[in-house]
Design an enzyme around this catalytic site. Structure first.
Site, PDB file in Angstrom:
ATOM      1  N   LYS A   1     -14.855  -0.282  12.633  1.00 25.25           N
ATOM      2  CA  LYS A   1     -14.231  -0.403  13.949  1.00 25.25           C
ATOM      3  C   LYS A   1     -15.282  -0.308  15.059  1.00 25.25           C
ATOM      4  CE  LYS A   1      -9.883   1.839  12.556  1.00 25.25           C
ATOM      5  NZ  LYS A   1      -8.918   0.789  12.926  1.00 25.25           N
TER       6      LYS A   1
ATOM      7  N   ARG B   1      -2.041   0.035   4.128  1.00 24.96           N
ATOM      8  CA  ARG B   1      -1.087  -0.603   3.211  1.00 24.96           C
ATOM      9  C   ARG B   1      -1.532  -0.480   1.756  1.00 24.96           C
ATOM     10  NH1 ARG B   1      -1.820  -6.047   6.478  1.00 24.96           N
ATOM     11  NH2 ARG B   1      -2.249  -4.428   8.020  1.00 24.96           N
TER      12      ARG B   1
END
Length: 502
Positions: A281, A355
């Site tokens: 990030k 996920r």
């Protein structure tokens, strides 16, 4: 802080302060009119002089009002009477609590719960007042060396209801409100902890402490060795780059001893820090990635509520603890993982890791033969783009469950918005090399993430709450919000037959 409920007239209250409302433009609420009549027009004369218009956010503190036993009367602006809704009601309560703390009132009697709020009963008004008051008083200063304490903090609040017949409902509202507020605080405390303290092992320790201190609660923790035996390869891959072990903490509450009673399962994403992994990030704002475990913090908070209220249902909470870090052992874009379900996943982006943790967890919970499963996750920035910071995203493979959750969100004032799971979106997560890919591109990103999870939740009724936009605030007021503890607590109260219409 202590909360009580009573029914009485304002002029007879012996209190440090009584609180009444004033509407725009300079219109007294019914209770304020009673005080005005007793004081021979003292309050209305002040309003005519322009001391208070009645707008939301305004307040006026009066001392020694003639013929009133209380030392002080606090007038709170409530806006236009016909427009008073739940959002303004909460703002009014916030203003009240902040003003009382500023003035050093240690106890007060509040008549604002008698205001008419569209579509809301006295139970709702009292419970929301309790939850809002506790939220106003929340501070996270465990790690500060110099703690600031109020000189004369508010210690007791009494809410007035119109008739004695409504006292039982008011008392129930306080009990529910305090339990939910306690769960929200537990969620916020856990989420606000820094990642050098709050890792998967810390989540496990909190789960064990809950079991030690609560009746009908047990906890067990699944470590990496057991995950390997279970073929939870997607979950394990996410944590490969971290020196902190991935741990899945299972909190089981048994409030219904009927062997036929199937549990409600809550699964919380617990990424205690998400650097993005190899797909790292940007540095700006990365500190807030400690909040990527707010799903697990929510589940922990809700389990606290369930245990405190001793709800007559069975609930299992799963804290899917993990840390996503870059390193020589980290998983990579291009890797293909075989999940616990046997389905294979091509990793296109290591920052779509939540996920991967959740898909194996959703497969694992099949063994509980659940009545339903709800997963809670700070899953996608796309959900923030779609719904901002106001609504949590809701997706489900079962319409009745989705409707139940939407109804609970309306009741609790903890809003969610349902997003579709159309076949078109499933096409976006197809892979040339595996059964599916872990991202589906920028467009419809919140929905394609939900579609990914749905592929692992086909054996039970399932719902997914994407709380990326609602779990914490940035900026000057940075911190966890405690959402959606209130929504899920309301859902479980309804399931237990203890809703506000009881």
């Amino acid at each position: 802080m202590e909360f009580n409920v009573k029914s009485g007239s304002p002029e007879k209250q012996r209190s440090a302060c009584i609180i009444v409302g004033v509407f725009e433009p300079r219109r007294l609420s019914p209770i304020a009119e009673q005080l005005d009549k007793i004081s021979d027009g003292y309050i209305s004369a002040l309003l005519r002089r322009g001391e208070l218009e009645g707008k939301v956010g305004q307040s006026l503190l009066l001392h020694h009002v003639p013929n009133v036993l209380s030392e002080r009367v606090l007038l709170i602006g409530c806006g236009k009477e016909r427009e008073l809704d739940e959002r303004q009601y909460k703002q009014i309560i916030q203003k009240t609590i902040n003003t009382l703390n500023e003035t050093g009132s240690m106890e007060a009697v509040c008549f604002l719960t008698e205001l008419h709020v569209k579509g809301r009963n006295n139970y709702w008004k009292v419970r929301q007042a309790v939850e809002t008051a506790k939220d106003c008083l929340y501070t996270f200063d465990q790690l500060k060396s110099n703690k600031t304490e109020l000189r004369r903090p508010l210690r007791k609040m009494v809410f007035n209801v119109p008739t004695r017949r409504e006292l039982p409902s008011g008392e129930r509202a306080i009990a529910h409100g305090l339990a939910i507020a306690s769960g929200i605080k537990a969620c916020k405390d856990l989420a606000n902890m820094p990642p050098n303290i709050c890792n998967a092992a810390y989540l496990a320790s909190q789960a064990r402490q809950l079991a030690d201190s609560s009746a009908n609660v047990s906890t067990r923790v699944i470590g990496e060795e057991q995950m390997k035996e279970l073929n939870m390869n997607a979950y394990l891959a996410v944590g490969q780059g971290s020196q902190n072990e991935s741990l899945m903490s299972i909190i089981e509450y048994k409030g219904n001893q009927d062997p036929e009673s199937r549990p409600i399962v809550l699964v919380g994403k617990g990424l205690t820090f998400d650097s993005g992994g190899i797909s790292i990030k940007p540095a700006d704002g990365m500190d807030e990635m400690k909040y990527d475990m707010c799903g697990a913090a929510t589940v922990y908070g809700v389990m606290r509520v369930v245990a405190e209220l001793q709800l007559p249902i069975n609930v299992i909470g799963v804290l899917a603890g993990c840390e996503n870090m870059p390193g020589g052992k980290a998983y990579r874009p291009g890797d293909i993982l075989t999940t616990m379900s046997g389905q294979t996943v091509e990793v296109l982006n290591t920052d779509a890791e939540g996920r991967l943790v959740l898909c194996d967890t959703l497969t694992y919970v099949e063994r509980f033969e659940p009545e339903l499963v709800i997963d809670i996750a700070t899953l996608t920035g796309a959900c923030m783009v779609a719904l901002g910071h106001h609504y949590s995203g809701l997706m489900s493979n079962h319409n009745p469950l989705a409707h139940e959750l939407m109804n609970a969100s309306e009741q609790a004032g903890d809003r969610a918005w349902r997003l579709p799971l159309g076949e078109e979106f499933y096409e976006q997560i197809e892979s040339n090399f595996a059964d599916l890919a872990n991202t589906g591109g920028r467009l419809g990103g919140a929905i394609t993430a939900g579609c990914f999870l749905a592929r692992f939740a086909s054996k039970y009724n399932w719902a997914h709450l994407d709380i990326a936009g609602t779990a914490w605030r940035s900026g000057k007021a940075k911190g966890a919000t405690g959402r959606p503890v209130s929504l899920l607590s309301q859902f479980l109260l309804n399931r237990a037959g203890l809703n506000s219409d009881e």
